[in-house]
Write a protein that holds these residues in place. Sequence first.
Motif, mmCIF file in Angstrom:
data_model
loop_
_atom_site.group_PDB
_atom_site.id
_atom_site.type_symbol
_atom_site.label_atom_id
_atom_site.label_comp_id
_atom_site.label_asym_id
_atom_site.label_seq_id
_atom_site.Cartn_x
_atom_site.Cartn_y
_atom_site.Cartn_z
ATOM 1 N N PRO A 201 41.823 32.738 33.318
ATOM 2 C CA PRO A 201 42.176 31.782 34.374
ATOM 3 C C PRO A 201 43.195 30.721 33.983
ATOM 4 O O PRO A 201 43.927 30.211 34.827
ATOM 5 C CB PRO A 201 40.821 31.154 34.721
ATOM 6 N N GLU A 204 47.015 30.743 35.021
ATOM 7 C CA GLU A 204 47.477 30.197 36.295
ATOM 8 C C GLU A 204 48.121 28.825 36.101
ATOM 9 O O GLU A 204 49.122 28.491 36.750
ATOM 10 C CB GLU A 204 46.306 30.108 37.269
ATOM 11 N N GLN A 205 47.563 28.020 35.208
ATOM 12 C CA GLN A 205 48.151 26.708 34.927
ATOM 13 C C GLN A 205 49.490 26.851 34.211
ATOM 14 O O GLN A 205 50.427 26.070 34.456
ATOM 15 C CB GLN A 205 47.179 25.881 34.089
ATOM 16 N N PRO A 225 50.537 36.691 45.430
ATOM 17 C CA PRO A 225 49.693 37.375 44.435
ATOM 18 C C PRO A 225 50.458 37.971 43.268
ATOM 19 O O PRO A 225 49.867 38.194 42.204
ATOM 20 C CB PRO A 225 49.014 38.468 45.265
ATOM 21 N N PHE A 228 50.544 34.596 41.319
ATOM 22 C CA PHE A 228 49.248 33.928 41.188
ATOM 23 C C PHE A 228 48.138 34.851 41.700
ATOM 24 O O PHE A 228 47.586 34.634 42.772
ATOM 25 C CB PHE A 228 49.249 32.610 41.965
ATOM 26 N N ARG A 230 44.968 35.358 41.852
ATOM 27 C CA ARG A 230 43.701 34.689 41.552
ATOM 28 C C ARG A 230 42.535 35.669 41.449
ATOM 29 O O ARG A 230 41.703 35.558 40.557
ATOM 30 C CB ARG A 230 43.413 33.636 42.616
ATOM 31 N N ARG A 231 42.451 36.633 42.339
ATOM 32 C CA ARG A 231 41.302 37.529 42.325
ATOM 33 C C ARG A 231 41.268 38.398 41.066
ATOM 34 O O ARG A 231 40.225 38.905 40.695
ATOM 35 C CB ARG A 231 41.319 38.421 43.566
ATOM 36 N N ARG A 232 42.427 38.570 40.449
ATOM 37 C CA ARG A 232 42.483 39.415 39.255
ATOM 38 C C ARG A 232 42.310 38.620 37.971
ATOM 39 O O ARG A 232 42.233 39.190 36.893
ATOM 40 C CB ARG A 232 43.805 40.184 39.218
ATOM 41 N N LEU A 233 42.266 37.298 38.098
ATOM 42 C CA LEU A 233 42.108 36.480 36.898
ATOM 43 C C LEU A 233 40.624 36.359 36.545
ATOM 44 O O LEU A 233 40.041 35.282 36.545
ATOM 45 C CB LEU A 233 42.743 35.107 37.094
#
Length: 419
Positions: A201, A204-205, A225, A228, A230-233
């Motif tokens: 995660p 992402e930052q 996506p 970013f 998100r669902r794959r992180l």
Amino acid sequence: MKTRCGSARMGLALLLTITTGCAGVRPHLELPTLDIRQPAFAATLGAYTGTTVVGGNRVEILLNGEEIFPAKLAAIRSARRTINYAQYVFEDGQPASDVAAALAERCRAGIKVNVLLDAVGALAMPGALREEMSSAGCRVEDYRPLRPFALDRLNYRNHRRILVVDGLVGVTGGSGISGKWSGNGRQEGHWRDTDVLLEGPVVEQLQGAFAENWLEATGVAIGGPEYFPRRRLVPKGMVDAQVVRSSPAGGSTAMYTMFLLALASARHSIHITNPYFVPDEKMITTLVAAAKRGVEVVLLIPGAIDHNLVRQASRSEFGRLLKNGVQVYEYRPALLHAKTMVVDGIWATVGSTNLDHRSFSLNEELNVAIYDVDTAQRLERVFAEDLSNSSRVMYEDWDNRGIASRFLELLAFPLKEQM
């Protein structure tokens, strides 16, 4: 080792001293009493840096060109959707040729590749490498190009090193792209550096930091996506971490606050590796206060450096540190360029930030703060190995330094705010 490009960058700094005036960090007159082991430390750091600590990450320490470039090339070649790459130094040499070729190949394969180069740091980049990437379809942009009517902004450089692939894998740290970063960091003419590979995660930052600089340089806001996911992180490991970024031109001095809070929170040890150590008064007094309360404070800096004036400016403050129990070592085998700090053997940071005015008040910088004993202990072992290849600076030797050294210290004094 003094490079022509290094001389050019120092010359530009002298010009900027005359033409632009100096920025400064906000005064930190008092610091809270914190314990780096307690959740309140992470919460306080998050409040000042604007990023939260996130868990579920995998963190791998990369040492020197022999580990850094294979990891970067493997990540680039694995890309399936996007690559974002920001670099300060991009010069000549085999690593530069390999990275440019790998990025170009991915562009030809239809991958979206954004390359952001600092206009000052990449002054010595061979035009053929830029053309190779551009002609393959990569978008290659300069950060704050050199323009005669924008001198007030030329002093603010993007010193961040960021590679993010598919929004899933990231690499950051202190290394540049040049032949001098080749090898194992223990040979003359090569540089000793440390990067960190990230999955999870916290990537992402890291992507957000690139997006911030890309928006300024191009006016393009990246998102969705492919950048970013998100669902794959999903969690990749057990490490808690956060990306800390500062942008003094935009009013943020988060990095300076992070370092001061960490130093003030130490209870047992502070182990610093940094190539450009020109601290301000508050940082010196914070280090001295730590040593006086029984913290083992050890500073590892280069024995040789690419900017001799910076070295002399750094050494001018050794007396007060040494007299108050701070241990200082100089790395001998190669030019030390790593930028790491470990506090109490449990918290660490790796990144682009030098402990000087330029990093805290002028440059865009980025560090990863790592809340993990295993990673901190890995860096402690690296620190011990580096110390075994270093010479300790004793107060008596420093106090008996020659007239030439003292003269250079005086010469460097008016330039400290550009270092």
